[in-house]
Design a protein around this motif. Structure first.
Motif, PDB file in Angstrom:
ATOM      1  N   TYR A 257     -12.026   2.136   9.780  1.00 27.24           N
ATOM      2  CA  TYR A 257     -10.902   2.190   9.495  1.00 27.24           C
ATOM      3  C   TYR A 257     -10.046   0.977   9.563  1.00 27.24           C
ATOM      4  O   TYR A 257      -9.860   0.495  10.757  1.00 27.24           O
ATOM      5  CB  TYR A 257     -10.095   3.519  10.500  1.00 27.24           C
ATOM      6  N   TYR A 258      -9.204   0.755   8.446  1.00 29.31           N
ATOM      7  CA  TYR A 258      -8.245  -0.433   8.424  1.00 29.31           C
ATOM      8  C   TYR A 258      -6.908   0.310   8.287  1.00 29.31           C
ATOM      9  O   TYR A 258      -6.521   0.862   7.212  1.00 29.31           O
ATOM     10  CB  TYR A 258      -8.714  -1.522   7.624  1.00 29.31           C
ATOM     11  N   PHE A 259      -5.976  -0.153   9.210  1.00 30.85           N
ATOM     12  CA  PHE A 259      -4.597   0.604   9.321  1.00 30.85           C
ATOM     13  C   PHE A 259      -3.436  -0.534   8.813  1.00 30.85           C
ATOM     14  O   PHE A 259      -3.504  -1.590   9.039  1.00 30.85           O
ATOM     15  CB  PHE A 259      -4.213   0.997  10.589  1.00 30.85           C
ATOM     16  N   GLU A 260      -2.540   0.141   7.986  1.00 30.83           N
ATOM     17  CA  GLU A 260      -1.194  -0.288   7.936  1.00 30.83           C
ATOM     18  C   GLU A 260      -0.157   0.830   8.085  1.00 30.83           C
ATOM     19  O   GLU A 260      -0.364   1.914   7.701  1.00 30.83           O
ATOM     20  CB  GLU A 260      -0.990  -1.096   6.511  1.00 30.83           C
ATOM     21  N   ILE A 261       0.872   0.404   8.861  1.00 28.48           N
ATOM     22  CA  ILE A 261       2.006   1.163   9.184  1.00 28.48           C
ATOM     23  C   ILE A 261       3.368   0.829   8.502  1.00 28.48           C
ATOM     24  O   ILE A 261       3.698  -0.546   8.800  1.00 28.48           O
ATOM     25  CB  ILE A 261       1.990   1.454  10.846  1.00 28.48           C
ATOM     26  N   ASP A 262       3.988   1.551   8.128  1.00 27.38           N
ATOM     27  CA  ASP A 262       5.187   1.373   7.390  1.00 27.38           C
ATOM     28  C   ASP A 262       6.311   0.735   8.384  1.00 27.38           C
ATOM     29  O   ASP A 262       6.542   0.998   9.228  1.00 27.38           O
ATOM     30  CB  ASP A 262       5.853   2.648   6.667  1.00 27.38           C
ATOM     31  N   ARG A 263       6.911  -0.338   7.921  1.00 31.20           N
ATOM     32  CA  ARG A 263       7.753  -1.090   8.440  1.00 31.20           C
ATOM     33  C   ARG A 263       7.523  -1.495   9.909  1.00 31.20           C
ATOM     34  O   ARG A 263       8.734  -1.061  10.663  1.00 31.20           O
ATOM     35  CB  ARG A 263       9.275  -0.297   8.248  1.00 31.20           C
ATOM     36  N   GLY A 264       6.586  -1.794  10.068  1.00 26.87           N
ATOM     37  CA  GLY A 264       6.215  -2.346  11.511  1.00 26.87           C
ATOM     38  C   GLY A 264       6.108  -1.124  12.557  1.00 26.87           C
ATOM     39  O   GLY A 264       6.121  -1.522  13.774  1.00 26.87           O
TER      40      GLY A 264
ATOM     41  N   ASP B  57       5.339   6.112   7.945  1.00 25.41           N
ATOM     42  CA  ASP B  57       4.198   6.413   7.179  1.00 25.41           C
ATOM     43  C   ASP B  57       3.072   5.544   7.660  1.00 25.41           C
ATOM     44  O   ASP B  57       3.193   4.451   7.941  1.00 25.41           O
ATOM     45  CB  ASP B  57       4.348   6.354   5.573  1.00 25.41           C
ATOM     46  N   MET B  58       1.712   6.112   7.528  1.00 30.09           N
ATOM     47  CA  MET B  58       0.634   5.282   8.132  1.00 30.09           C
ATOM     48  C   MET B  58      -0.276   5.540   6.937  1.00 30.09           C
ATOM     49  O   MET B  58      -0.509   6.204   6.027  1.00 30.09           O
ATOM     50  CB  MET B  58      -0.072   6.395   9.123  1.00 30.09           C
ATOM     51  N   TYR B  59      -0.910   4.241   6.619  1.00 28.62           N
ATOM     52  CA  TYR B  59      -2.160   4.000   5.666  1.00 28.62           C
ATOM     53  C   TYR B  59      -3.220   3.498   6.502  1.00 28.62           C
ATOM     54  O   TYR B  59      -3.176   2.831   7.259  1.00 28.62           O
ATOM     55  CB  TYR B  59      -1.406   2.648   4.615  1.00 28.62           C
ATOM     56  N   TYR B  60      -4.490   3.942   6.079  1.00 25.06           N
ATOM     57  CA  TYR B  60      -5.743   3.509   6.327  1.00 25.06           C
ATOM     58  C   TYR B  60      -6.612   3.494   4.967  1.00 25.06           C
ATOM     59  O   TYR B  60      -6.546   4.409   4.181  1.00 25.06           O
ATOM     60  CB  TYR B  60      -6.305   4.222   7.619  1.00 25.06           C
ATOM     61  N   LEU B  61      -7.421   2.402   5.130  1.00 22.55           N
ATOM     62  CA  LEU B  61      -8.461   2.288   4.136  1.00 22.55           C
ATOM     63  C   LEU B  61      -9.807   2.531   4.737  1.00 22.55           C
ATOM     64  O   LEU B  61     -10.029   2.124   5.964  1.00 22.55           O
ATOM     65  CB  LEU B  61      -8.689   0.816   3.657  1.00 22.55           C
TER      66      LEU B  61
ATOM     67  N   VAL C  69       0.841  -1.128   0.124  1.00 24.87           N
ATOM     68  CA  VAL C  69      -0.033   0.071   0.208  1.00 24.87           C
ATOM     69  C   VAL C  69       0.687   1.241   0.116  1.00 24.87           C
ATOM     70  O   VAL C  69       0.417   2.646  -0.334  1.00 24.87           O
ATOM     71  CB  VAL C  69      -0.968   0.070   1.230  1.00 24.87           C
ATOM     72  N   PHE C  70       2.095   1.121   0.151  1.00 23.03           N
ATOM     73  CA  PHE C  70       3.133   2.225   0.330  1.00 23.03           C
ATOM     74  C   PHE C  70       3.702   2.561  -1.101  1.00 23.03           C
ATOM     75  O   PHE C  70       4.458   3.283  -0.895  1.00 23.03           O
ATOM     76  CB  PHE C  70       4.101   2.010   1.521  1.00 23.03           C
TER      77      PHE C  70
END
Length: 294
Positions: free
Chosen positions: A193-200, A244-248, A83-84
């Motif tokens: 909100y669904y989250f993914e955070i860069d590199r843990g 960096d933060m990603y959310y859907l 996603v990044f």
């Protein structure tokens, strides 16, 4: 709101896993009427059959690519590395349909859904046609991939966008809400909100009550976590420095018109007036629409 209620709104990674889904949030589980989200994980050569039922769905690669066969058509999704890394193409699956999702190399795929009434045709959404928006400025700068915003891609009820927030920035700010039907001012929408955070890494997300006994969440969020927002002022979503933060965002509601209308928190809406005086974060966009495909 009690600690038990907060736990039902904040869903740590793995807490809703079900078979091939590392996350499964259906309206019945969420305790509301429309919005749903599943994250499907496929091993190389794996496949999965999706019965749409009374919901419309968008198949959105989070990592990897896949083939979606539905309504007598086959759609090849090139997807993305993560996603990044770039915008992904996607497929719309109508209600009352069946879809077969297969991936030769394996990957992870978001299935964003909403209960709906109309049965629209199955369609392919090309990555280069996804509108990218740079929202806010200064340390409130973020990037929005409006792949299924209310005014960019036709659905019956489903609204879905991706937000990328550079490390150290505040997103979903000022706090805002959409939990009342006020024509021309605010629309009633359930939101995931669904989250993914860069590199843990990790970040923080806040939801504060907009009514007595309303949703009240302060959560440290990591990759795979989700937050349910049936009501309340939501924001900020805070990205830790260097991560960096990603959310859907997945939204739907009971209104007759599919629209995203929000009300800012009266104590914080003034921040918008400062944005024209500041430059957009030079790290944005993190990528362009044509980048990141396999």
């Amino acid at each position: 709101m009690s600690d038990h209620d907060e736990q039902k709104r904040y869903l740590p990674a793995g807490s809703t896993a079900d078979g091939p889904y590392t996350l499964r949030i259906d309206p019945e589980q969420a305790g509301w009427g429309h919005s749903g989200l599943r994250v499907l994980e496929l091993e190389p050569g794996g496949s999965h059959s999706l019965a749409a039922g009374d919901s419309e769905w968008i198949v959105l690669p989070l990592s990897g690519g896949c083939t979606v066969h539905t309504q007598g058509e086959t759609f090849e999704l090139r997807g993305r590395e993560s996603v990044f890394s770039g915008v992904s193409d996607f497929v719309y699956v109508p209600r009352d349909a069946h879809a077969q999702i297969a991936s030769g190399a394996g990957g992870r795929f978001a299935l964003a859904g909403a209960k709906c009434e109309r049965r629209l045709p199955a369609r392919y959404g090309p990555a280069p046609e996804v509108p990218l928006e740079l929202r806010g400025s200064g340390n409130c700068s973020r990037q929005v991939n409006n792949f299924a915003a209310a005014d960019t891609f036709a659905c019956d009820r489903l609204i879905a966008v991706e937000v990328l927030t550079p490390g150290g920035n505040w997103s979903s700010y000022p706090p805002h809400k959409h939990d009342e039907h006020r024509p021309g001012i605010e629309s009633e929408l359930e939101e995931i909100y669904y989250f993914e955070i860069d590199r843990g890494g990790m970040g923080y997300h806040r939801v504060s009550p907009s009514r007595p006994g309303g949703t009240d969440v302060l959560a440290e969020v990591r990759t795979g976590d989700a937050v349910l927002i049936p009501d309340g002022w939501h924001g900020p979503s805070i990205a830790a420095p260097g991560r960096d933060m990603y959310y859907l965002n997945v939204m739907a509601g009971p209104g007759a018109t599919r629209e995203w209308l929000i009300s800012d928190h009266p104590d914080h809406g003034w921040i918008r007036d400062t944005w024209p005086e500041q430059p957009v974060d030079p790290r944005l966009p993190l990528y362009k629409a044509e980048e990141g495909q396999q």
